[in-house]
Design a protein around this motif. Structure first.
Motif, mmCIF file in Angstrom:
data_model
loop_
_atom_site.group_PDB
_atom_site.id
_atom_site.type_symbol
_atom_site.label_atom_id
_atom_site.label_comp_id
_atom_site.label_asym_id
_atom_site.label_seq_id
_atom_site.Cartn_x
_atom_site.Cartn_y
_atom_site.Cartn_z
ATOM 1 N N TYR A 71 -0.738 0.365 -10.499
ATOM 2 C CA TYR A 71 -0.648 0.474 -9.041
ATOM 3 C C TYR A 71 0.669 1.111 -8.603
ATOM 4 O O TYR A 71 0.697 1.863 -7.622
ATOM 5 C CB TYR A 71 -0.821 -0.892 -8.384
ATOM 6 C CG TYR A 71 -2.224 -1.433 -8.526
ATOM 7 C CD1 TYR A 71 -3.330 -0.609 -8.300
ATOM 8 C CD2 TYR A 71 -2.459 -2.738 -8.888
ATOM 9 C CE1 TYR A 71 -4.621 -1.097 -8.428
ATOM 10 C CE2 TYR A 71 -3.750 -3.237 -9.014
ATOM 11 C CZ TYR A 71 -4.822 -2.408 -8.782
ATOM 12 O OH TYR A 71 -6.101 -2.886 -8.908
ATOM 13 N N SER A 75 0.771 4.462 -6.420
ATOM 14 C CA SER A 75 1.532 4.499 -5.168
ATOM 15 C C SER A 75 2.449 5.712 -5.123
ATOM 16 O O SER A 75 2.492 6.449 -4.139
ATOM 17 C CB SER A 75 2.357 3.212 -5.023
ATOM 18 O OG SER A 75 3.231 3.325 -3.915
ATOM 19 N N ALA A 111 -2.657 5.100 3.609
ATOM 20 C CA ALA A 111 -3.295 3.789 3.476
ATOM 21 C C ALA A 111 -3.345 3.358 2.009
ATOM 22 O O ALA A 111 -3.118 2.180 1.691
ATOM 23 C CB ALA A 111 -4.705 3.818 4.074
ATOM 24 N N LEU A 112 -3.618 4.299 1.105
ATOM 25 C CA LEU A 112 -3.641 3.979 -0.321
ATOM 26 C C LEU A 112 -2.258 3.564 -0.815
ATOM 27 O O LEU A 112 -2.129 2.601 -1.583
ATOM 28 C CB LEU A 112 -4.137 5.171 -1.137
ATOM 29 C CG LEU A 112 -5.637 5.441 -1.082
ATOM 30 C CD1 LEU A 112 -5.959 6.773 -1.747
ATOM 31 C CD2 LEU A 112 -6.405 4.309 -1.748
ATOM 32 N N LYS A 114 0.145 2.139 0.871
ATOM 33 C CA LYS A 114 0.405 0.776 1.337
ATOM 34 C C LYS A 114 -0.389 -0.240 0.515
ATOM 35 O O LYS A 114 0.142 -1.264 0.096
ATOM 36 C CB LYS A 114 0.065 0.634 2.816
ATOM 37 C CG LYS A 114 0.355 -0.782 3.320
ATOM 38 C CD LYS A 114 0.052 -0.980 4.749
ATOM 39 C CE LYS A 114 0.304 -2.374 5.244
ATOM 40 N NZ LYS A 114 0.530 -3.445 4.326
ATOM 41 N N GLU A 115 -1.652 0.068 0.272
ATOM 42 C CA GLU A 115 -2.493 -0.849 -0.501
ATOM 43 C C GLU A 115 -1.947 -1.042 -1.919
ATOM 44 O O GLU A 115 -1.847 -2.169 -2.409
ATOM 45 C CB GLU A 115 -3.920 -0.305 -0.552
ATOM 46 C CG GLU A 115 -4.899 -1.229 -1.245
ATOM 47 C CD GLU A 115 -6.319 -0.694 -1.212
ATOM 48 O OE1 GLU A 115 -7.078 -1.040 -2.140
ATOM 49 O OE2 GLU A 115 -6.667 0.059 -0.288
ATOM 50 N N PHE A 116 -1.592 0.053 -2.578
ATOM 51 C CA PHE A 116 -1.057 -0.047 -3.935
ATOM 52 C C PHE A 116 0.278 -0.789 -3.949
ATOM 53 O O PHE A 116 0.533 -1.619 -4.820
ATOM 54 C CB PHE A 116 -0.910 1.333 -4.580
ATOM 55 C CG PHE A 116 -2.217 2.024 -4.836
ATOM 56 C CD1 PHE A 116 -3.308 1.339 -5.348
ATOM 57 C CD2 PHE A 116 -2.363 3.374 -4.571
ATOM 58 C CE1 PHE A 116 -4.521 1.975 -5.592
ATOM 59 C CE2 PHE A 116 -3.568 4.026 -4.811
ATOM 60 C CZ PHE A 116 -4.646 3.316 -5.318
ATOM 61 N N ASP A 118 1.271 -3.049 -1.841
ATOM 62 C CA ASP A 118 0.990 -4.468 -1.613
ATOM 63 C C ASP A 118 0.476 -5.156 -2.869
ATOM 64 O O ASP A 118 0.597 -6.372 -3.005
ATOM 65 C CB ASP A 118 -0.043 -4.633 -0.487
ATOM 66 C CG ASP A 118 0.525 -4.303 0.885
ATOM 67 O OD1 ASP A 118 1.763 -4.151 1.016
ATOM 68 O OD2 ASP A 118 -0.278 -4.166 1.832
ATOM 69 N N MET A 119 -0.076 -4.393 -3.794
ATOM 70 C CA MET A 119 -0.576 -4.975 -5.034
ATOM 71 C C MET A 119 0.509 -5.080 -6.100
ATOM 72 O O MET A 119 0.567 -6.071 -6.819
ATOM 73 C CB MET A 119 -1.752 -4.153 -5.564
ATOM 74 C CG MET A 119 -3.015 -4.343 -4.764
ATOM 75 S SD MET A 119 -4.426 -3.609 -5.584
ATOM 76 C CE MET A 119 -4.621 -2.111 -4.642
#
Length: 140
Positions: A71, A75, A111-112, A114-116, A118-119
């Protein structure tokens, strides 16, 4: 046996294996050099998570034992793609239809990222804190 993330692992994860995976571009979305650079930046980002000096990794050998490094690499890869799209933003109009494909991609990439993030970031901090506690406990 230790396994490390490869360019093929990244390509498989994001389905960027052949030009057939990318019907809009008809090419790979990312070059091998871009993926390698993202792996190096992911290692640097992980190494900068406190506590510093605990569980230092190299971009050439990112462990695959959990998803932190996958991730983190994704990111960095999509963050770089966002910068590239922002630099080359343009839209065009055909008849009454305006097409702004790059903006749509840029929004999706942001958005990806941020998602990555956050993981991987909380997992990295927890892992390094646990390893640090284990090292400290072992020295008593």
């Amino acid at each position: 046996m230790h396994r490390y993330i490869t360019i093929d692992d990244i390509r498989e994860e994001i389905q960027d294996r052949t030009p057939d995976d990318n019907v809009i571009d008809c090419d790979l979305s990312f070059s091998d050099d871009e993926i390698v650079h993202a792996m190096e930046r992911a290692a640097a980002a992980y190494n900068s998570v406190p506590p510093l000096g605990v569980d230092v990794v190299s971009g050439k050998r990112l462990p695959l034992h959990n998803d932190i490094f996958m991730y983190a690499t994704l990111s960095k890869l999509y963050n770089s793609a966002t910068f590239k799209l922002a630099r080359n933003m343009a839209s065009w109009q055909t008849g009454e239809t305006t097409v702004d494909l790059k903006k749509s991609r840029m929004d999706a990439y942001k958005a990806l990222v941020k998602e990555f993030d956050d993981m991987w970031k909380p997992a990295a901090a927890a892992r390094k804190a646990e390893l640090n506690r284990a090292q400290c406990w072992g020295n008593w």
